[in-house]
Write a protein that holds these residues in place. Structure first.
Motif, PDB file in Angstrom:
ATOM      1  N   LEU A   1      97.810  14.308  25.473  1.00 38.66           N
ATOM      2  CA  LEU A   1      98.198  15.363  24.543  1.00 38.66           C
ATOM      3  C   LEU A   1      99.424  16.109  25.049  1.00 38.66           C
ATOM      4  CD1 LEU A   1      97.648  17.002  21.993  1.00 38.66           C
ATOM      5  CD2 LEU A   1      96.111  18.458  23.336  1.00 38.66           C
ATOM      6  N   SER A   2      99.471  16.353  26.356  1.00 38.67           N
ATOM      7  CA  SER A   2     100.625  17.051  26.944  1.00 38.67           C
ATOM      8  C   SER A   2     101.906  16.275  26.695  1.00 38.67           C
ATOM      9  CB  SER A   2     100.424  17.236  28.452  1.00 38.67           C
ATOM     10  OG  SER A   2      99.310  18.041  28.714  1.00 38.67           O
TER      11      SER A   2
ATOM     12  N   SER B   1     104.992  17.580  24.345  1.00 37.53           N
ATOM     13  CA  SER B   1     106.272  17.827  25.018  1.00 37.53           C
ATOM     14  C   SER B   1     107.361  16.874  24.520  1.00 37.53           C
ATOM     15  CB  SER B   1     106.109  17.683  26.534  1.00 37.53           C
ATOM     16  OG  SER B   1     105.181  18.629  27.023  1.00 37.53           O
TER      17      SER B   1
ATOM     18  N   PRO C   1      98.143  21.448  17.658  1.00 32.66           N
ATOM     19  CA  PRO C   1      99.274  20.895  18.433  1.00 32.66           C
ATOM     20  C   PRO C   1     100.613  21.159  17.767  1.00 32.66           C
ATOM     21  CG  PRO C   1      97.453  19.342  18.410  1.00 32.66           C
ATOM     22  CD  PRO C   1      97.078  20.446  17.463  1.00 32.66           C
TER      23      PRO C   1
ATOM     24  N   THR D   1      93.765  21.322  21.737  1.00 37.36           N
ATOM     25  CA  THR D   1      95.066  21.878  22.147  1.00 37.36           C
ATOM     26  C   THR D   1      95.139  22.099  23.657  1.00 37.36           C
ATOM     27  OG1 THR D   1      94.270  24.131  21.752  1.00 37.36           O
ATOM     28  CG2 THR D   1      95.401  23.039  19.924  1.00 37.36           C
TER      29      THR D   1
ATOM     30  N   VAL E   1      96.289  21.265  27.124  1.00 42.51           N
ATOM     31  CA  VAL E   1      97.297  20.453  27.806  1.00 42.51           C
ATOM     32  C   VAL E   1      97.210  20.694  29.314  1.00 42.51           C
ATOM     33  CG1 VAL E   1      98.847  20.336  25.823  1.00 42.51           C
ATOM     34  CG2 VAL E   1      99.013  22.262  27.406  1.00 42.51           C
TER      35      VAL E   1
END
Length: 234
Positions: free
Chosen positions: A28-29, A33, A100, A185, A187
């Motif tokens: 997810l991070s 990003s 996100p 959400t 991260v």
């Protein structure tokens, strides 16, 4: 000290075993990003090139503002995005808060000034060298901007990587607008803060190891691109 090494070893084992919880947070991070870095590039790079080449009233003020925004506090950006996306805010009906998408928006706003400011400096340096030649050929500002961006593409790649690294390491803004919701959400940076407060040091250290490796990898990539370009084009 023994507790530290024990927690560090457990964290390293989580990374080596590709723990599912850790992998989900890292995935997810990277998704958030990378999305923010792509959007910031699409916005910031043309903006930086425009300010570098085109002379217009208030240009110096725009440069000062751009440089100042490069140091924007993440919590301030997070607060502004929160107010805009909250139920009473202008974009509240969209229901984006604590998703996100909200985190991508916050990170994009945070790194657009970085990409635009560094791009402006790189393109302006190149423009000072080629401007007379391009003007004598009757090149339009748009064509000149595209030429300068292409000519400085390797340096601009390092700018994009710097923006991505800034987004991946950010915690304040994404904590405010994302809410650090497990599986939705959460991260790397917000998970590290949470797990440290809970005393789950192995997972926090495991995520820290991945984050440090990611930052090192980005810097290594930037250096490799710069070195390769210098060897190839002098």
């Amino acid at each position: 000290m023994e507790d530290f090494w024990s927690a560090f070893a457990q964290g390293a084992r989580l990374v080596a075993s590709a723990d599912s919880e850790l992998a989900a947070i890292v995935g997810l991070s990277l998704g958030v990003s990378l999305s923010a870095a792509c959007l910031a590039t699409l916005i910031g790079l043309p903006l930086g090139a425009f300010i570098a080449i085109v002379r217009f009233p208030g240009r110096h003020a725009a440069i000062v503002a751009l440089n100042a925004f490069m140091g924007l506090p993440p919590v301030v950006v997070g607060l502004v995005v929160y107010l805009v996306l909250s139920r009473a805010g202008p974009l509240g009906p969209l229901g984006l808060l604590f998703t996100p998408t909200a985190m991508v928006i916050a990170q994009t706003l945070l790194i657009v000034p970085i990409v635009a400011g560094l791009s402006r400096q790189i393109v302006e340096d190149a423009w000072s060298e080629y401007s007379e030649q391009l003007r004598s050929l009757g090149v339009t500002p748009l064509r000149a901007g595209l030429t300068m961006v292409w000519d400085t593409r390797f340096s601009l790649v390092t700018v994009v990587l710097a923006g991505f690294g800034r987004a991946a390491a950010e915690v304040g803004a994404v904590m405010i607008v994302g809410g650090n919701i497990d599986g939705v959400t959460r991260v790397m940076t917000t998970a590290i803060a949470l797990e440290t407060s809970k005393g789950d040091l192995p997972l926090a250290l495991g995520l820290g190891i991945v984050l440090v490796c990611l930052v090192l990898g980005i810097n290594a990539a930037a250096q490799a691109i710069k070195t390769g370009a210098q060897h190839r084009y002098g």
